[in-house]
Design an enzyme around this catalytic site. Sequence first.
Site, PDB file in Angstrom:
ATOM      1  N   ARG A  17       0.845  -1.207   0.000  1.00 33.29           N
ATOM      2  CA  ARG A  17       0.000   0.000   0.000  1.00 33.29           C
ATOM      3  C   ARG A  17       0.880   1.258   0.000  1.00 33.29           C
ATOM      4  O   ARG A  17       1.027   1.919  -1.015  1.00 33.29           O
ATOM      5  CB  ARG A  17      -0.970  -0.008   1.202  1.00 33.29           C
ATOM      6  CG  ARG A  17      -2.114   0.994   1.066  1.00 33.29           C
ATOM      7  CD  ARG A  17      -1.734   2.414   1.427  1.00 33.29           C
ATOM      8  NE  ARG A  17      -1.363   2.558   2.825  1.00 33.29           N
ATOM      9  CZ  ARG A  17      -0.805   3.660   3.303  1.00 33.29           C
ATOM     10  NH1 ARG A  17      -0.564   4.696   2.524  1.00 33.29           N
ATOM     11  NH2 ARG A  17      -0.469   3.733   4.577  1.00 33.29           N
ATOM     12  N   ASP A  18       1.527   1.559   1.118  1.00 28.37           N
ATOM     13  CA  ASP A  18       2.354   2.769   1.208  1.00 28.37           C
ATOM     14  C   ASP A  18       3.462   2.725   0.152  1.00 28.37           C
ATOM     15  O   ASP A  18       3.816   3.742  -0.451  1.00 28.37           O
ATOM     16  CB  ASP A  18       2.960   2.857   2.621  1.00 28.37           C
ATOM     17  CG  ASP A  18       3.248   4.271   3.074  1.00 28.37           C
ATOM     18  OD1 ASP A  18       3.561   5.111   2.224  1.00 28.37           O
ATOM     19  OD2 ASP A  18       3.174   4.537   4.294  1.00 28.37           O
ATOM     20  N   HIS A 209       4.257   4.454  12.943  1.00 28.69           N
ATOM     21  CA  HIS A 209       4.497   4.380  11.495  1.00 28.69           C
ATOM     22  C   HIS A 209       5.537   5.436  11.143  1.00 28.69           C
ATOM     23  O   HIS A 209       5.236   6.633  11.216  1.00 28.69           O
ATOM     24  CB  HIS A 209       3.146   4.630  10.804  1.00 28.69           C
ATOM     25  CG  HIS A 209       3.153   4.712   9.319  1.00 28.69           C
ATOM     26  ND1 HIS A 209       2.498   3.785   8.532  1.00 28.69           N
ATOM     27  CD2 HIS A 209       3.678   5.611   8.444  1.00 28.69           C
ATOM     28  CE1 HIS A 209       2.617   4.123   7.254  1.00 28.69           C
ATOM     29  NE2 HIS A 209       3.334   5.234   7.170  1.00 28.69           N
ATOM     30  N   HIS A 211       8.647   7.064   8.613  1.00 26.15           N
ATOM     31  CA  HIS A 211       9.368   7.159   7.339  1.00 26.15           C
ATOM     32  C   HIS A 211      10.806   7.570   7.647  1.00 26.15           C
ATOM     33  O   HIS A 211      11.065   8.262   8.638  1.00 26.15           O
ATOM     34  CB  HIS A 211       8.675   8.158   6.407  1.00 26.15           C
ATOM     35  CG  HIS A 211       7.428   7.572   5.795  1.00 26.15           C
ATOM     36  ND1 HIS A 211       7.355   7.137   4.493  1.00 26.15           N
ATOM     37  CD2 HIS A 211       6.210   7.301   6.336  1.00 26.15           C
ATOM     38  CE1 HIS A 211       6.152   6.644   4.250  1.00 26.15           C
ATOM     39  NE2 HIS A 211       5.423   6.733   5.361  1.00 26.15           N
ATOM     40  N   CYS A 242       4.015   9.272   0.611  1.00 24.47           N
ATOM     41  CA  CYS A 242       2.722   9.822   0.205  1.00 24.47           C
ATOM     42  C   CYS A 242       2.922  10.750  -0.974  1.00 24.47           C
ATOM     43  O   CYS A 242       3.658  11.732  -0.879  1.00 24.47           O
ATOM     44  CB  CYS A 242       2.090  10.566   1.385  1.00 24.47           C
ATOM     45  SG  CYS A 242       0.553  11.388   0.921  1.00 24.47           S
ATOM     46  N   ASN A 251       9.232   4.308   3.906  1.00 19.86           N
ATOM     47  CA  ASN A 251       9.043   3.884   5.305  1.00 19.86           C
ATOM     48  C   ASN A 251      10.330   3.250   5.822  1.00 19.86           C
ATOM     49  O   ASN A 251      11.200   2.862   5.053  1.00 19.86           O
ATOM     50  CB  ASN A 251       7.958   2.802   5.373  1.00 19.86           C
ATOM     51  CG  ASN A 251       6.593   3.304   4.998  1.00 19.86           C
ATOM     52  OD1 ASN A 251       6.331   3.612   3.842  1.00 19.86           O
ATOM     53  ND2 ASN A 251       5.707   3.372   5.975  1.00 19.86           N
TER      54      ASN A 251
HETATM   55  N1  COA Z   1     -12.789   5.028  -4.667  1.00 20.01           N
HETATM   56  C1  COA Z   1     -13.005   5.167  -5.974  1.00 20.01           C
HETATM   57  N2  COA Z   1     -13.450   6.303  -6.547  1.00 20.01           N
HETATM   58  C2  COA Z   1     -13.680   7.331  -5.717  1.00 20.01           C
HETATM   59  C3  COA Z   1     -13.473   7.263  -4.345  1.00 20.01           C
HETATM   60  C4  COA Z   1     -12.993   6.034  -3.819  1.00 20.01           C
HETATM   61  N3  COA Z   1     -12.753   5.894  -2.531  1.00 20.01           N
HETATM   62  N4  COA Z   1     -13.789   8.447  -3.804  1.00 20.01           N
HETATM   63  C5  COA Z   1     -14.171   9.245  -4.787  1.00 20.01           C
HETATM   64  N5  COA Z   1     -14.122   8.582  -5.964  1.00 20.01           N
HETATM   65  C6  COA Z   1     -14.437   9.081  -7.292  1.00 20.01           C
HETATM   66  C7  COA Z   1     -15.824   9.646  -7.366  1.00 20.01           C
HETATM   67  O1  COA Z   1     -16.728   8.643  -7.663  1.00 20.01           O
HETATM   68  C8  COA Z   1     -15.674  10.674  -8.470  1.00 20.01           C
HETATM   69  O2  COA Z   1     -15.644   9.989  -9.709  1.00 20.01           O
HETATM   70  P1  COA Z   1     -16.113  10.690 -11.086  1.00 20.01           P
HETATM   71  O3  COA Z   1     -15.159  11.807 -11.322  1.00 20.01           O
HETATM   72  O4  COA Z   1     -15.982   9.590 -12.084  1.00 20.01           O
HETATM   73  O5  COA Z   1     -17.504  11.144 -10.810  1.00 20.01           O
HETATM   74  C9  COA Z   1     -14.277  11.219  -8.271  1.00 20.01           C
HETATM   75  O6  COA Z   1     -13.562  10.172  -7.577  1.00 20.01           O
HETATM   76  C10 COA Z   1     -14.251  12.499  -7.462  1.00 20.01           C
HETATM   77  O7  COA Z   1     -14.958  12.286  -6.236  1.00 20.01           O
HETATM   78  P2  COA Z   1     -14.844  13.279  -4.992  1.00 20.01           P
HETATM   79  O8  COA Z   1     -15.669  12.763  -3.880  1.00 20.01           O
HETATM   80  O9  COA Z   1     -15.086  14.685  -5.483  1.00 20.01           O
HETATM   81  O10 COA Z   1     -13.344  13.079  -4.572  1.00 20.01           O
HETATM   82  P3  COA Z   1     -12.133  14.107  -4.631  1.00 20.01           P
HETATM   83  O11 COA Z   1     -11.684  14.303  -6.021  1.00 20.01           O
HETATM   84  O12 COA Z   1     -12.450  15.280  -3.782  1.00 20.01           O
HETATM   85  O13 COA Z   1     -11.010  13.216  -3.895  1.00 20.01           O
HETATM   86  C11 COA Z   1     -10.459  11.488  -2.310  1.00 20.01           C
HETATM   87  C12 COA Z   1     -11.134  12.816  -2.541  1.00 20.01           C
HETATM   88  C13 COA Z   1     -10.345  11.291  -0.808  1.00 20.01           C
HETATM   89  C14 COA Z   1     -11.293  10.384  -2.930  1.00 20.01           C
HETATM   90  C15 COA Z   1      -9.074  11.486  -2.990  1.00 20.01           C
HETATM   91  O14 COA Z   1      -8.392  12.651  -2.663  1.00 20.01           O
HETATM   92  C16 COA Z   1      -8.247  10.291  -2.583  1.00 20.01           C
HETATM   93  O15 COA Z   1      -8.547   9.167  -2.947  1.00 20.01           O
HETATM   94  N6  COA Z   1      -7.138  10.522  -1.849  1.00 20.01           N
HETATM   95  C17 COA Z   1      -6.288   9.448  -1.344  1.00 20.01           C
HETATM   96  C18 COA Z   1      -4.885   9.933  -1.264  1.00 20.01           C
HETATM   97  C19 COA Z   1      -3.984   8.850  -0.730  1.00 20.01           C
HETATM   98  O16 COA Z   1      -4.271   7.674  -0.718  1.00 20.01           O
HETATM   99  N7  COA Z   1      -2.797   9.281  -0.301  1.00 20.01           N
HETATM  100  C20 COA Z   1      -1.801   8.396   0.213  1.00 20.01           C
HETATM  101  C21 COA Z   1      -2.140   7.757   1.493  1.00 20.01           C
HETATM  102  S1  COA Z   1      -1.869   8.762   2.910  1.00 20.01           S
HETATM  103 ZN    ZN Z   2       3.345   6.248   5.331  1.00 22.41          ZN
END
Ligand code: COA
Ligand code: ZN
Length: 326
Positions: A17-18, A209, A211, A242, A251
């Site tokens: 994952r990370d 956790h 890094h 990240c 990490n």
């Molecule tokens: N899984 C799949 N698709 C997702 C989703 C999820 N968990 N959450 C949102 N989406 C999709 C929506 O369906 C939408 O799709 P569309 O454009 O086809 O309609 C699109 O993503 C935008 O949705 P929205 O709710 O507006 O999300 P956002 O663009 O504001 O993003 C997060 C918010 C949280 C979903 C996004 O920033 C994210 O996944 N971040 C994770 C970052 C990460 O993992 N970092 C490393 C770990 S610390």
């Molecule tokens: Zn991390």
Amino acid sequence: MNTGNGTRILVNEVATRDGFQMEGRFIPTEEKIALVDRLSGLGYAKIEVTSFTSPKAIPALRDGEEVMMRIARRPGVVYTALVPNLRGAERALDSRVDEFNVVMSAGESHNLANLRMTCEQSFSQLSEVIALARQAAVPVNVSLSCVFGCPMEGEVPPAAVLAWIERFAALDVRGITLCDTTGMAYPTQVQAVCAAALERHPALDFTAHFHNTRGMGLVNTVAAVEAGIRRLDMSLGGIGGCPYAPGATGNVATEDVVHMLQCMGYDAGIDLEGLIGAAAQLEALVQHELPSQVSRAGHRLTRHAPPADFDDIVARAKARKEKEQA
Ligand code: COA
Ligand code: ZN
């Protein structure tokens, strides 16, 4: 510094994952599954298999469902996944995760950059996720990012961290991971924050956790364990980071941490030689050198061949000694 005296440390692997979220090359789904299956036999308490994040935000893990559904689940190992919002929680439930690892940051700027929400918006979204988890009888761990500093804001006050822990504890989560997302933590700070968290919430399962961005990963690990932390996240090969945290690097490496803990007398329950073998497989997958050290150097008691003229050196030293005694 204390000796481990056989104290059990529960090891959580986060490389798939990370680690993979940060890799430039998309690791093929089959290869991800094969790696998790190999790791499952090495003694981990938990494996963070993937994340259910937006595929636009984290394209490397867009195959989360398939990986989660096709791994061979070994009894006794908890297969968890990172969940940022309700949509992610639904996907995780459909994929039969053993635990939701919900995520938010203790730093407002990092939360906005990473999750596109304010901390309050994340908390409210995660409260719904936690309610859904309760209905489905799935335990919840909270990974709190930037506990030891935010790469955009600098210091994150310990009082703010403790306040978030308090609010999640009130929602009856099982555990909280104190994440040093970009390697800003240092040992005395780790000791203070971990001790305060454990003292206030003795019933919560805390995980640390780290890094290794500034080379303090191992010493921070020792500080956390000495403060009473018994669960640690780490990443095979030391990959990770990240993509939405400027300056983040890998990490602490599983093989480096496990080797150190074993030397100190802790029981990490992990097969070190098995880890080193798995790290070689990982290096071939990511197609770059791994930052970990024990995967290259081996165990500290690895014995190296003497120089080619060693017999000659020994004979000459013996002759000199005999001459001196004559
Ligand atoms: N899984 C799949 N698709 C997702 C989703 C999820 N968990 N959450 C949102 N989406 C999709 C929506 O369906 C939408 O799709 P569309 O454009 O086809 O309609 C699109 O993503 C935008 O949705 P929205 O709710 O507006 O999300 P956002 O663009 O504001 O993003 C997060 C918010 C949280 C979903 C996004 O920033 C994210 O996944 N971040 C994770 C970052 C990460 O993992 N970092 C490393 C770990 S610390
Ligand atoms: Zn991390």
